[in-house]
Write a protein that holds these residues in place. Structure first.
Motif, PDB file in Angstrom:
ATOM      1  N   THR A 168      -7.922  -4.675  -0.726  1.00 18.77           N
ATOM      2  CA  THR A 168      -9.265  -4.673  -1.311  1.00 18.77           C
ATOM      3  C   THR A 168      -9.373  -5.814  -2.316  1.00 18.77           C
ATOM      4  O   THR A 168      -8.501  -5.999  -3.158  1.00 18.77           O
ATOM      5  CB  THR A 168      -9.515  -3.322  -2.030  1.00 18.77           C
ATOM      6  OG1 THR A 168      -9.285  -2.283  -1.089  1.00 18.77           O
ATOM      7  CG2 THR A 168     -10.925  -3.233  -2.590  1.00 18.77           C
ATOM      8  N   ASP A 186       3.903  12.582   3.039  1.00 18.71           N
ATOM      9  CA  ASP A 186       4.469  12.775   4.387  1.00 18.71           C
ATOM     10  C   ASP A 186       5.783  12.022   4.547  1.00 18.71           C
ATOM     11  O   ASP A 186       6.587  12.325   5.431  1.00 18.71           O
ATOM     12  CB  ASP A 186       3.458  12.301   5.449  1.00 18.71           C
ATOM     13  CG  ASP A 186       3.030  10.861   5.220  1.00 18.71           C
ATOM     14  OD1 ASP A 186       3.482   9.974   5.950  1.00 18.71           O
ATOM     15  OD2 ASP A 186       2.254  10.600   4.276  1.00 18.71           O
ATOM     16  N   SER A 216      -1.417  -1.927  -5.434  1.00 15.49           N
ATOM     17  CA  SER A 216      -1.788  -2.391  -4.103  1.00 15.49           C
ATOM     18  C   SER A 216      -0.904  -1.699  -3.057  1.00 15.49           C
ATOM     19  O   SER A 216       0.311  -1.581  -3.244  1.00 15.49           O
ATOM     20  CB  SER A 216      -1.585  -3.906  -4.033  1.00 15.49           C
ATOM     21  OG  SER A 216      -1.956  -4.361  -2.769  1.00 15.49           O
ATOM     22  N   GLY A 217      -1.530  -1.205  -2.005  1.00 16.81           N
ATOM     23  CA  GLY A 217      -0.764  -0.563  -0.932  1.00 16.81           C
ATOM     24  C   GLY A 217      -0.485   0.913  -1.180  1.00 16.81           C
ATOM     25  O   GLY A 217       0.146   1.578  -0.360  1.00 16.81           O
ATOM     26  N   GLY A 227      -5.755  -3.144  -5.975  1.00 20.00           N
ATOM     27  CA  GLY A 227      -4.627  -2.922  -6.885  1.00 20.00           C
ATOM     28  C   GLY A 227      -3.685  -4.097  -7.071  1.00 20.00           C
ATOM     29  O   GLY A 227      -2.639  -3.941  -7.710  1.00 20.00           O
ATOM     30  N   THR A 281      -5.922   3.310   9.529  1.00 19.54           N
ATOM     31  CA  THR A 281      -5.752   2.768   8.173  1.00 19.54           C
ATOM     32  C   THR A 281      -4.718   1.641   8.116  1.00 19.54           C
ATOM     33  O   THR A 281      -4.739   0.835   7.195  1.00 19.54           O
ATOM     34  CB  THR A 281      -5.336   3.860   7.171  1.00 19.54           C
ATOM     35  OG1 THR A 281      -4.080   4.408   7.599  1.00 19.54           O
ATOM     36  CG2 THR A 281      -6.369   4.953   7.067  1.00 19.54           C
ATOM     37  N   ILE A 323      -2.523  11.197   3.945  1.00 26.75           N
ATOM     38  CA  ILE A 323      -3.678  11.090   4.851  1.00 26.75           C
ATOM     39  C   ILE A 323      -3.410  11.832   6.162  1.00 26.75           C
ATOM     40  O   ILE A 323      -4.306  11.984   6.971  1.00 26.75           O
ATOM     41  CB  ILE A 323      -4.063   9.615   5.156  1.00 26.75           C
ATOM     42  CG1 ILE A 323      -2.865   8.836   5.707  1.00 26.75           C
ATOM     43  CG2 ILE A 323      -4.649   8.940   3.926  1.00 26.75           C
ATOM     44  CD1 ILE A 323      -3.235   7.474   6.274  1.00 26.75           C
ATOM     45  N   LYS A 377      -5.320   3.764  -1.548  1.00 21.16           N
ATOM     46  CA  LYS A 377      -6.671   4.096  -2.046  1.00 21.16           C
ATOM     47  C   LYS A 377      -7.747   3.913  -0.979  1.00 21.16           C
ATOM     48  O   LYS A 377      -8.543   4.801  -0.713  1.00 21.16           O
ATOM     49  CB  LYS A 377      -7.022   3.215  -3.276  1.00 21.16           C
ATOM     50  CG  LYS A 377      -6.024   3.334  -4.412  1.00 21.16           C
ATOM     51  CD  LYS A 377      -6.367   2.416  -5.553  1.00 21.16           C
ATOM     52  CE  LYS A 377      -6.265   0.938  -5.186  1.00 21.16           C
ATOM     53  NZ  LYS A 377      -4.908   0.499  -4.830  1.00 21.16           N
ATOM     54  N   THR A 378      -7.742   2.722  -0.341  1.00 19.53           N
ATOM     55  CA  THR A 378      -8.789   2.465   0.658  1.00 19.53           C
ATOM     56  C   THR A 378      -8.606   3.373   1.871  1.00 19.53           C
ATOM     57  O   THR A 378      -9.581   3.799   2.492  1.00 19.53           O
ATOM     58  CB  THR A 378      -8.778   0.979   1.070  1.00 19.53           C
ATOM     59  OG1 THR A 378      -8.814   0.201  -0.125  1.00 19.53           O
ATOM     60  CG2 THR A 378      -9.972   0.636   1.936  1.00 19.53           C
ATOM     61  N   SER A 379      -7.356   3.705   2.177  1.00 17.49           N
ATOM     62  CA  SER A 379      -7.112   4.593   3.324  1.00 17.49           C
ATOM     63  C   SER A 379      -7.769   5.935   3.084  1.00 17.49           C
ATOM     64  O   SER A 379      -8.445   6.480   3.973  1.00 17.49           O
ATOM     65  CB  SER A 379      -5.612   4.811   3.530  1.00 17.49           C
ATOM     66  OG  SER A 379      -4.961   3.596   3.694  1.00 17.49           O
TER      67      SER A 379
HETATM   68  P1  GTP Z   1      -5.222  -2.417  -2.136  1.00 13.53           P
HETATM   69  O1  GTP Z   1      -6.518  -2.487  -1.389  1.00 13.53           O
HETATM   70  O2  GTP Z   1      -4.425  -3.670  -2.033  1.00 13.53           O
HETATM   71  O3  GTP Z   1      -5.377  -1.965  -3.541  1.00 13.53           O
HETATM   72  O4  GTP Z   1      -4.322  -1.271  -1.410  1.00 13.53           O
HETATM   73  P2  GTP Z   1      -4.711   0.234  -1.136  1.00 13.53           P
HETATM   74  O5  GTP Z   1      -4.212   1.091  -2.232  1.00 13.53           O
HETATM   75  O6  GTP Z   1      -6.177   0.345  -0.855  1.00 13.53           O
HETATM   76  O7  GTP Z   1      -3.839   0.584   0.153  1.00 13.53           O
HETATM   77  P3  GTP Z   1      -4.352   0.854   1.657  1.00 13.53           P
HETATM   78  O8  GTP Z   1      -5.275   2.007   1.674  1.00 13.53           O
HETATM   79  O9  GTP Z   1      -4.840  -0.420   2.225  1.00 13.53           O
HETATM   80  O10 GTP Z   1      -3.002   1.379   2.373  1.00 13.53           O
HETATM   81  C1  GTP Z   1      -1.858   0.605   2.528  1.00 13.53           C
HETATM   82  C2  GTP Z   1      -1.013   1.199   3.654  1.00 13.53           C
HETATM   83  O11 GTP Z   1      -0.598   2.511   3.347  1.00 13.53           O
HETATM   84  C3  GTP Z   1      -1.747   1.296   4.994  1.00 13.53           C
HETATM   85  O12 GTP Z   1      -0.887   0.736   5.981  1.00 13.53           O
HETATM   86  C4  GTP Z   1      -1.915   2.772   5.241  1.00 13.53           C
HETATM   87  O13 GTP Z   1      -1.835   3.125   6.626  1.00 13.53           O
HETATM   88  C5  GTP Z   1      -0.737   3.352   4.470  1.00 13.53           C
HETATM   89  N1  GTP Z   1      -1.011   4.715   4.007  1.00 13.53           N
HETATM   90  C6  GTP Z   1      -2.114   5.149   3.335  1.00 13.53           C
HETATM   91  N2  GTP Z   1      -2.036   6.458   3.080  1.00 13.53           N
HETATM   92  C7  GTP Z   1      -0.855   6.878   3.602  1.00 13.53           C
HETATM   93  C8  GTP Z   1      -0.190   8.164   3.655  1.00 13.53           C
HETATM   94  O14 GTP Z   1      -0.653   9.213   3.194  1.00 13.53           O
HETATM   95  N3  GTP Z   1       1.033   8.178   4.270  1.00 13.53           N
HETATM   96  C9  GTP Z   1       1.618   7.060   4.804  1.00 13.53           C
HETATM   97  N4  GTP Z   1       2.792   7.200   5.374  1.00 13.53           N
HETATM   98  N5  GTP Z   1       1.012   5.869   4.782  1.00 13.53           N
HETATM   99  C10 GTP Z   1      -0.205   5.771   4.183  1.00 13.53           C
END
Ligand code: GTP
Length: 338
Positions: A30, A118, A4-5, A53, A24, A152, A8-10
């Protein structure tokens, strides 16, 4: 899949829903599995599962839902947060997923994204990624895995996803052959095929070979005109280097003087730039993006619709090729690609 976090969704939101990275941060966790269907090239549909996750969901995928989640998988993309606080737990879940995948989808390919690169300082990135890649390969227990560093906030995400999607295209080599022919017919340096919504690279013409001597004229197929013969070209500038401006815009360090040593990141940079440009068109001008033409000295390029689901980019810099000629050839090639 991934913790989680981890992001993936981003990435899904950027690539498949055309949202900017800045949005994002607002995404919620999710719940269970979210599915996306993207139509690629004719009847080919990419069925994407974003598996939430949180531990409770992961435990459910690996136990009660094991056969549902891991059957009929073509590709597993596992996302690791480079700043994860519990890498041991991440690896345990990952290894459990691999076991399930081996049992239910033995032929599936596995890609590992070391994400949020990043957050690692620029000059340390290569070393950090190399170390992580080594660890993940060991943990994969001999299974062949593709490891990419992604973020991203730059084009690395498009590079990884283009490679992943490319492995799913059944006739990629045939497409490449046709694109190479189109490139020859246009006296182009390169032709690149993008998926329409995501702008991921589906296929490219084969790498440019040194240009023929100026007296040689490439024979076109019967329905495609060769701009070297059908439209006037600039006579005085054969084999000039690419201008310091890549398609859309780039820094001069991205390209080198020799026209046949193109920037290795040009595909993913183009995907990323066009996606942001499309976003700006709809947001600020309230117009949909259709095509792009560039004529810069001895360099010309056209990005235009090829089929219902694809865009093609033709880049030419052997002498000057009129964009009108490139557009005409795209129009003539259309029915061959449909
Ligand atoms: P679950 O839905 O709980 O499984 O989480 P997830 O894996 O889908 O994570 P999500 O896409 O919701 O992203 C969590 C956080 O990570 C968000 O605040 C995004 O802005 C941040 N994030 C995503 N990709 C990047 C990245 O490449 N760099 C940085 N610095 N932050 C990112």
């Amino acid at each position: 899949m991934g913790a989680s976090g981890s992001g993936k969704t981003s990435m899904r939101s950027l690539i498949f829903s055309n949202n900017p990275a800045s949005l994002t941060a607002r995404l919620g966790a999710t719940i269970d599995v979210e599915q996306n269907h993207v139509r690629f090239l004719g009847d080919l549909i990419l069925n994407l599962w974003d598996c939430g996750g949180q531990d409770a969901f992961m435990d459910s995928y690996l136990n009660s839902q094991r056969s549902t989640i891991f059957s009929h998988v073509a590709v597993l993309i596992y996302v690791f947060d480079i700043e994860s606080r519990d890498t041991q737990k991440d690896l345990e879940y990952y290894k459990d997923c691999l076991e399930a995948l081996k049992k239910y989808s033995a032929g599936a390919r596995v890609f590992l994204l070391v994400h949020k690169m990043d957050l690692v300082r620029g000059r340390e990135r290569e070393g950090v990624l190399g170390k992580r890649r080594g660890e993940l390969e060991v943990e994969s227990g001999g299974m062949q895995v593709g490891v990419f560093g992604t973020s991203i906030y730059d084009e690395s995400l498009y590079k990884a996803w283009s490679r992943i999607v490319h492995t799913l295209i059944p006739n990629a080599s045939v497409l490449s052959k046709h694109l190479t022919k189109l490139a020859k017919c246009c006296s182009a340096t390169e032709v690149i095929l993008f998926e329409r919504t995501t702008f991921l690279v589906i296929a490219t013409s084969s790498p440019p070979t040194p240009p023929p001597p100026p007296t040689t004229t490439t024979t076109a197929s019967s329905t495609i005109t060769s701009p070297t013969t059908s439209l006037p070209t600039s006579p005085s500038k054969p084999n000039q280097p690419l201008s310091s401006t890549n398609i859309a815009e780039t820094t001069s360090t991205d390209l080198v003087d020799d026209p046949h040593q193109l920037s290795p990141t040009r595909y993913e940079r183009t995907s990323e730039l066009i996606k942001s440009f499309k976003h700006s068109c709809s947001r600020f001008v309230r117009e949909e993006f259709h095509s792009l033409e560039l004529e810069l000295g001895e360099f010309s390029a056209v990005l235009d619709e090829l089929t219902k689901n694809t865009y093609v980019l033709i880049v030419a810099h052997q002498g000057f090729v009129e964009t009108a000629a490139l557009k005409l050839n795209i129009r003539l090639a259309r029915k061959k690609f449909e």
